[in-house]
Structure formats: C-alpha cells, structure tokens
Design an enzyme around this catalytic site. Structure first.
Site, PDB file in Angstrom:
ATOM      1  N   HIS A   1      -0.795  -3.511 -11.487  1.00 55.05           N
ATOM      2  CA  HIS A   1      -1.920  -4.161 -10.796  1.00 55.05           C
ATOM      3  C   HIS A   1      -1.507  -5.399 -10.015  1.00 55.05           C
ATOM      4  O   HIS A   1      -2.328  -6.247  -9.698  1.00 55.05           O
ATOM      5  CB  HIS A   1      -3.023  -4.501 -11.813  1.00 55.05           C
ATOM      6  CG  HIS A   1      -3.603  -3.276 -12.454  1.00 55.05           C
ATOM      7  ND1 HIS A   1      -4.343  -3.290 -13.606  1.00 55.05           N
ATOM      8  CD2 HIS A   1      -3.522  -1.967 -12.080  1.00 55.05           C
ATOM      9  CE1 HIS A   1      -4.699  -2.052 -13.916  1.00 55.05           C
ATOM     10  NE2 HIS A   1      -4.210  -1.239 -13.014  1.00 55.05           N
TER      11      HIS A   1
ATOM     12  N   SER B   1      -4.039  -2.646 -25.038  1.00 54.85           N
ATOM     13  CA  SER B   1      -4.889  -2.141 -23.950  1.00 54.85           C
ATOM     14  C   SER B   1      -5.990  -1.272 -24.533  1.00 54.85           C
ATOM     15  O   SER B   1      -5.720  -0.403 -25.356  1.00 54.85           O
ATOM     16  CB  SER B   1      -4.062  -1.315 -22.957  1.00 54.85           C
ATOM     17  OG  SER B   1      -4.911  -0.752 -21.980  1.00 54.85           O
TER      18      SER B   1
END
Ligand code: NAD
Length: 293
Positions: free
Chosen positions: A126, A234
């Site tokens: 990202h 996550s």
C-alpha cells in the site's frame, strides 16, 4: 477472543513452530505489527469506533477542501509516524530474514518500520507515507521535504501545530493521520507539485484505489518463493491482503496466523496463534533459529 495461554503450555505455539520449521516462510503483515510501536490499527479489539471513515481516493482528488483537511491532519500524524520505533515484532522478522527462515515481508503497512528494523526484502503493498507523489506527472518528493513546504506556506498554523502534536489528547489515527479540531484546516494552504502544479498525494493506496500493477507483481514473485504463508497482525478484512489467502488455498500453501482477535482466514488456516506479535514473534524466532554458541 480466545484466551491467550502462556507459551510453554500453548499447543498453538508449538503447532505454528512446527508448521514453519524447515520451510521457506513468506510473511503477510498488517497494522497489528505496528500497534506496539504506538501506531493504531483499524479493526483491533482495542481500537474504538473512529469518528470518521478513512479518506477515499475520489474524494481526495475531487475536493480541495478535503485535501486541505487531510494534509492539515496528516501533517500532525506524520510526526508521530516518523518518531515511531520498530518493536520486537519487526525486529524478530528482520532477524528471521537475516537467518534465512523468512524470505521477505509483503506488508500492508505504510510506516516503513520493517525496513527500519532491518528487513531487506519488503514489498510495501500500500505504498509509503515517507513519500508524496504528484497524481498528474508522477514526480515524487520526500515527505520530510513536503512537510517543510507545508509549514512554510502555513506559518500561523505551523505554530499551533507544534502544540497539537505534543498534546496527548490529540489522537493518532491509522495511516499517519490525526484527529484534529475542524478549525485546524481553516485557511490551510496545500503546496502544488513544483514540476507541473498538479495535485500532490501521499504515496499510499487510499480506499477506492488499486495497488499498482508492478508492485502487485513484485508481491506475487515474493509469495511464490514461500512454502508457507505467515500472516501477522492483519484482520484480512481488506481484499488487497486477503487475495494472498485465496492464492495460498489454490496452490496448497499452508497458512499460519498470529493475531489478536479473529481474522477472515481463521477457518482456512492450518494454525492460528492468538496473541501479541511483539511477544510471540521473538519467541518464535528463538524456537526456529539455531542458538548462538
Ligand atoms: P486491521 O486494522 O484491519 O487489522 C489489524 C489486526 O491486528 C486486528 O485483527 C488486530 O486485533 C490485530 N492486532 C492489533 N495489535 C496486535 C498485536 N500487537 N499483535 C497481533 N495482532 C494485533 O489492519 P490490516 O489488516 O493491516 O488492514 C488495515 C489497512 O489499513 C491496510 O490496508 C493498511 O494499509 C492500513 N493501515 C496501515 C497502518 C500502518 O502502516 N501501521 C496502520 C493502520 C492501517
């Protein structure tokens, strides 16, 4: 959330060490790896409901007022990200890479802490908050340089910002953002690209944006080097990270998970270990690496 057992009695710890032992490990990291460095996640059991949704790409591009609000807040948030230090989870991953157990880290984090801990092979899926990029001509500028330009253009605001960034009641938000009063972005001026006068954006993937093709290809190349996928910190709510779970399923790659709280892959993981990455990863490294003489 399941009870967290002490390591010596925790069968999940031993099962995970067994799963990783002698196999090439590729790590998929998320915001939970950095919470112990003081950077909040989105969906942890301790993260409270946020006051507002994360910024959307289309809104950022379309609205000057949105950009002013974003940069005013993120100029404060950036100081906290820039000051954050790698924690024992980042250090353990770097050590396991140096010792040849971990092949590399595909990270959804944008804080640069894996590299600062010494990890060499990191794919920042990202992007990175340390860079700012022009959405028109693609020129990129280091974030520290851009921060100076922000301050120079907004002198009164900059003096107030020093106060906000020291205040403990100004909450740091994920993605290097910060919760500030609405007045903070009033009359705030945002510098344009010095090359083409285009709109500058942090070099991170916003919601509503895709991961660039070459970066995704790089992540798939790293993924293919692994014999086991280790997910750390996550929730796998975001498809961008979850796609690696689907590929692991299709190609028969086993999955191990270390996370506080549930993830979207708990039902398909070979082993799920519940607990803090900063505690468990160093212990895992001890279990997997040969002892120094
Ligand atoms: P997420 O917030 O959806 O999930 C984080 C998970 O980690 C949660 O399940 C939480 O309970 C767990 N967790 C929290 N602290 C932990 C710890 N100490 N040890 C183990 N687990 C812990 O995060 P995500 O899945 O990475 O997705 C969030 C998105 O937001 C990503 O796209 C990422 O780019 C972005 N983000 C980045 C940062 C950062 O760079 N540090 C921070 C927040 C969000």
């Amino acid at each position: 959330m399941a009870a967290v057992l002490p390591i010596p009695e925790n069968p999940d710890f031993h099962a995970l060490a067994h799963l990783l032992s002698g196999r090439r490990v590729v790590v998929l990291a998320g915001a939970g790896v950095s919470t112990e460095s003081g950077i909040p996640d989105y969906r942890g059991p301790e993260s409270r409901q946020r006051l507002r949704a994360p910024i959307q790409y289309q809104e950022f591009v379309r609205s000057e007022a949105t950009r002013a609000r974003y940069w005013a807040r993120s100029a404060v948030g950036w100081l906290r990200v820039a000051d954050a230090q790698p924690n024992p989870a980042h250090l353990a991953l770097a050590r396991m890479e140096a010792e040849g157990v971990v092949q590399g880290v595909i990270t959804q984090n944008v804080d640069g802490l894996h590299q600062r801990a010494g990890s060499q092979h990191v794919v920042e899926l990202h992007g990175s908050l340390a860079w700012v990029r022009c959405i028109n001509c693609g020129a990129s500028v280091p974030r520290d340089e851009f921060q100076t330009r922000l301050r120079d253009l907004n002198e009164t605001w900059a003096a107030a910002m020093d106060g906000w960034s020291r205040k403990s009641d100004v909450e740091a938000a994920p993605d290097g953002d910060a919760e500030l009063p609405a007045s903070a972005s009033r009359n705030f001026r945002v510098p344009a690209c010095e090359r083409c006068a285009g709109v500058l954006k942090p070099d991170v993937v916003f919601f509503g944006e895709n991961v660039p093709r070459d970066r995704l290809d790089e992540a798939w190349r790293l993924f293919a080097e692994g014999e086991v996928l280790l997910v750390v910190g996550s929730s796998l709510t975001v498809y961008s990270g979850r796609r690696f779970i689907y590929r692991a399923g299709e190609t028969g790659i086993p999955i191990g998970i270390i996370n506080l709280g549930s993830t979207r892959a708990d039902d398909v993981a070979t082993t799920k270990l519940e607990g803090r990455a900063g505690v468990l990863l160093p212990r895992l490294a001890e279990a997997l690496l040969p002892r120094s003489p």
